[in-house]
Enzyme design. Structure first.
Site, PDB file in Angstrom:
ATOM      1  N   ASN A  13       0.865  -1.181   0.000  1.00  0.00           N
ATOM      2  CA  ASN A  13       0.000   0.000   0.000  1.00  0.00           C
ATOM      3  C   ASN A  13       0.904   1.235   0.000  1.00  0.00           C
ATOM      4  O   ASN A  13       1.501   1.552   1.018  1.00  0.00           O
ATOM      5  CB  ASN A  13      -0.897  -0.054   1.247  1.00  0.00           C
ATOM      6  CG  ASN A  13      -1.704   1.218   1.437  1.00  0.00           C
ATOM      7  OD1 ASN A  13      -1.796   2.053   0.538  1.00  0.00           O
ATOM      8  ND2 ASN A  13      -2.290   1.371   2.624  1.00  0.00           N
ATOM      9  N   TRP A  14       0.994   1.868  -1.156  1.00  0.00           N
ATOM     10  CA  TRP A  14       1.941   2.985  -1.280  1.00  0.00           C
ATOM     11  C   TRP A  14       1.418   4.282  -0.670  1.00  0.00           C
ATOM     12  O   TRP A  14       2.138   5.270  -0.610  1.00  0.00           O
ATOM     13  CB  TRP A  14       2.297   3.200  -2.762  1.00  0.00           C
ATOM     14  CG  TRP A  14       3.003   2.048  -3.402  1.00  0.00           C
ATOM     15  CD1 TRP A  14       3.352   0.851  -2.818  1.00  0.00           C
ATOM     16  CD2 TRP A  14       3.447   1.955  -4.754  1.00  0.00           C
ATOM     17  NE1 TRP A  14       3.977   0.044  -3.736  1.00  0.00           N
ATOM     18  CE2 TRP A  14       4.047   0.696  -4.933  1.00  0.00           C
ATOM     19  CE3 TRP A  14       3.389   2.822  -5.852  1.00  0.00           C
ATOM     20  CZ2 TRP A  14       4.595   0.285  -6.150  1.00  0.00           C
ATOM     21  CZ3 TRP A  14       3.923   2.416  -7.064  1.00  0.00           C
ATOM     22  CH2 TRP A  14       4.522   1.155  -7.211  1.00  0.00           C
ATOM     23  N   LYS A  15       0.139   4.299  -0.316  1.00  0.00           N
ATOM     24  CA  LYS A  15      -0.470   5.499   0.288  1.00  0.00           C
ATOM     25  C   LYS A  15      -0.224   6.728  -0.582  1.00  0.00           C
ATOM     26  O   LYS A  15      -0.234   6.621  -1.807  1.00  0.00           O
ATOM     27  CB  LYS A  15       0.042   5.666   1.733  1.00  0.00           C
ATOM     28  CG  LYS A  15      -0.139   4.389   2.568  1.00  0.00           C
ATOM     29  CD  LYS A  15       0.091   4.572   4.032  1.00  0.00           C
ATOM     30  CE  LYS A  15      -0.114   3.241   4.743  1.00  0.00           C
ATOM     31  NZ  LYS A  15       0.045   3.338   6.196  1.00  0.00           N
ATOM     32  N   HIS A  99      -9.408   1.386   4.899  1.00  0.00           N
ATOM     33  CA  HIS A  99      -8.141   1.522   5.611  1.00  0.00           C
ATOM     34  C   HIS A  99      -8.333   2.456   6.806  1.00  0.00           C
ATOM     35  O   HIS A  99      -9.102   3.411   6.735  1.00  0.00           O
ATOM     36  CB  HIS A  99      -7.067   2.077   4.658  1.00  0.00           C
ATOM     37  CG  HIS A  99      -5.700   2.024   5.257  1.00  0.00           C
ATOM     38  ND1 HIS A  99      -5.256   2.969   6.151  1.00  0.00           N
ATOM     39  CD2 HIS A  99      -4.702   1.119   5.128  1.00  0.00           C
ATOM     40  CE1 HIS A  99      -4.024   2.635   6.534  1.00  0.00           C
ATOM     41  NE2 HIS A  99      -3.675   1.517   5.933  1.00  0.00           N
ATOM     42  N   GLU A 101      -6.664   4.797   7.922  1.00  0.00           N
ATOM     43  CA  GLU A 101      -6.434   6.226   7.646  1.00  0.00           C
ATOM     44  C   GLU A 101      -7.672   6.845   7.016  1.00  0.00           C
ATOM     45  O   GLU A 101      -7.964   8.021   7.248  1.00  0.00           O
ATOM     46  CB  GLU A 101      -5.192   6.384   6.758  1.00  0.00           C
ATOM     47  CG  GLU A 101      -3.914   6.145   7.561  1.00  0.00           C
ATOM     48  CD  GLU A 101      -2.770   5.534   6.777  1.00  0.00           C
ATOM     49  OE1 GLU A 101      -2.788   5.574   5.534  1.00  0.00           O
ATOM     50  OE2 GLU A 101      -1.843   4.994   7.431  1.00  0.00           O
ATOM     51  N   GLU A 171      -5.408  -4.824  10.661  1.00  0.00           N
ATOM     52  CA  GLU A 171      -4.366  -3.815  10.849  1.00  0.00           C
ATOM     53  C   GLU A 171      -4.620  -3.055  12.149  1.00  0.00           C
ATOM     54  O   GLU A 171      -5.406  -2.089  12.163  1.00  0.00           O
ATOM     55  CB  GLU A 171      -4.377  -2.820   9.685  1.00  0.00           C
ATOM     56  CG  GLU A 171      -4.095  -3.442   8.354  1.00  0.00           C
ATOM     57  CD  GLU A 171      -3.471  -2.442   7.396  1.00  0.00           C
ATOM     58  OE1 GLU A 171      -2.353  -2.711   6.926  1.00  0.00           O
ATOM     59  OE2 GLU A 171      -4.073  -1.383   7.146  1.00  0.00           O
ATOM     60  N   GLY A 177       2.567   2.280  10.718  1.00  0.00           N
ATOM     61  CA  GLY A 177       3.523   3.370  10.551  1.00  0.00           C
ATOM     62  C   GLY A 177       4.263   3.744  11.824  1.00  0.00           C
ATOM     63  O   GLY A 177       4.959   4.755  11.885  1.00  0.00           O
ATOM     64  N   SER A 217       3.443  -2.175  10.278  1.00  0.00           N
ATOM     65  CA  SER A 217       4.899  -2.267  10.455  1.00  0.00           C
ATOM     66  C   SER A 217       5.470  -3.642  10.093  1.00  0.00           C
ATOM     67  O   SER A 217       6.389  -4.132  10.749  1.00  0.00           O
ATOM     68  CB  SER A 217       5.298  -1.857  11.880  1.00  0.00           C
ATOM     69  OG  SER A 217       4.920  -0.514  12.125  1.00  0.00           O
ATOM     70  N   GLY A 238       2.856  -1.124   4.298  1.00  0.00           N
ATOM     71  CA  GLY A 238       2.931   0.298   3.931  1.00  0.00           C
ATOM     72  C   GLY A 238       4.366   0.710   3.674  1.00  0.00           C
ATOM     73  O   GLY A 238       4.916   0.498   2.593  1.00  0.00           O
ATOM     74  N   GLY A 239       4.998   1.270   4.689  1.00  0.00           N
ATOM     75  CA  GLY A 239       6.342   1.840   4.555  1.00  0.00           C
ATOM     76  C   GLY A 239       7.342   0.933   3.840  1.00  0.00           C
ATOM     77  O   GLY A 239       8.067   1.383   2.938  1.00  0.00           O
TER      78      GLY A 239
HETATM   79  P1  PGA Z   1       2.917   0.281   7.635  1.00  0.00           P
HETATM   80  O1  PGA Z   1       1.429   0.495   7.016  1.00  0.00           O
HETATM   81  O2  PGA Z   1       3.437  -0.996   7.049  1.00  0.00           O
HETATM   82  O3  PGA Z   1       3.690   1.491   7.181  1.00  0.00           O
HETATM   83  O4  PGA Z   1       2.751   0.214   9.107  1.00  0.00           O
HETATM   84  C1  PGA Z   1       0.570  -0.593   6.843  1.00  0.00           C
HETATM   85  C2  PGA Z   1      -0.738  -0.117   6.273  1.00  0.00           C
HETATM   86  O5  PGA Z   1      -1.224   0.946   6.660  1.00  0.00           O
HETATM   87  O6  PGA Z   1      -1.343  -0.793   5.413  1.00  0.00           O
END
Ligand code: PGA
Length: 255
Positions: A13-15, A99, A101, A171, A177, A217, A238-239
């Site tokens: 997930n590149w956000k 998600h 966010e 999640e 993050g 993470s 994500g990251g």
């Molecule tokens: P993260 O994000 O790996 O940066 O913690 C995961 C996500 O939000 O899907």
């Protein structure tokens, strides 16, 4: 069904990251690193603006395309939104829905998640439905209640066949993050709870076929221990998906 019968699904997930040229560079590097992988479903979810370019970059590869959100209506006066037919048209197989966010910053609710899931399914997209508790909710013993609310709300009204076109991503919000990953045991506990909910709502047979990803993470250093848990069937990253090398290492968690 044994865990070994479920194909692991690892999604990046590149956000809100990557211009078109950056997205193509990342995809091209990733494609080379994971070219030999055949036992994992690999997905990248670039921002809307890079979907077409990434689609071209992954043509004839083992990488699938996902969007990060979708609107519930197919077309009309909804300025700024992107619909399921449009995502299908641009080459998406998957779409991330709900998600944390989006729940936190854009007022996503179980109802809107459920409408989006149904719109995605109606157009042949596979929803990755995100569920997860916040830190205060975990600390006050509400984790299972929150997960039940997200899972039953997000999947309300789906047939068994529709459910099996979905992926559920657990999640925990406190792990996203933050560098603070759930322990494999914490992830397993919630994944098994989710499978239990779906066993009750559908059947053991249906629940045993569903892929449940963990997200929060995930890194090359912790991917294999998380994936070793019996009910952890994949990762939403994500990251660590923003670099080809680290994402490829996660995809190759079992090598
Ligand atoms: P993260 O994000 O790996 O940066 O913690 C995961 C996500 O939000 O899907």
């Amino acid at each position: 069904m044994e865990k070994t019968m479920r194909t692991p699904i690892i999604a990046g997930n590149w956000k809100l990251n990557k211009t078109i040229s950056e997205a193509v560079a990342l995809t091209t590097a990733l494609k080379a690193l994971v070219a030999e992988v055949s036992d994992v479903e690999i997905i990248v979810a670039p921002p809307f603006t890079a979907l077409a370019a990434v689609r071209d970059a992954i043509a004839d590869s083992n990488i699938h395309l996902s969007a990060q959100d979708v609107y519930s209506e197919d077309s009309g006066a909804f300025t700024g939104e992107v619909s399921a037919p449009m995502l299908k048209d641009v080459g998406c197989d998957y779409v991330i829905i709900g998600h944390s966010e989006r729940r936190q910053y854009f007022d996503e609710t179980n109802e809107s998640v459920n409408q989006k899931v149904k719109a995605a399914l109606a157009h042949g997209l596979k929803p990755i439905i995100c569920v997860g508790e916040q830190l205060e909710e975990r600390e006050s013993g509400q984790t299972e209640a929150v997960i039940e609310d997200h899972v039953t709300g997000g999947t309300a009204g789906l047939s068994a066949a529709e459910l099996l076109s979905c992926v559920i991503a657990y999640e925990p919000v406190w792990a996203i993050g933050t560098g603070k990953t759930a322990t494999p045991a914490q992830a397993q506990e919630v994944h098994s709870f989710i499978r239990g909910l779906l066993t009750k709502a559908y059947s053991a047979e249906v629940a045993s076929q569903l892929c449940i990803q963990y997200g929060g993470s995930v890194k090359p250093e912790n991917a294999s221990e998380l994936m070793a848990e019996p009910d952890v069937d994949g990762a939403l990253v994500g990251g660590a998906s923003l670099e080809a090398e680290s994402f490829a290492q996660i995809v190759k968690f079992d090598q």
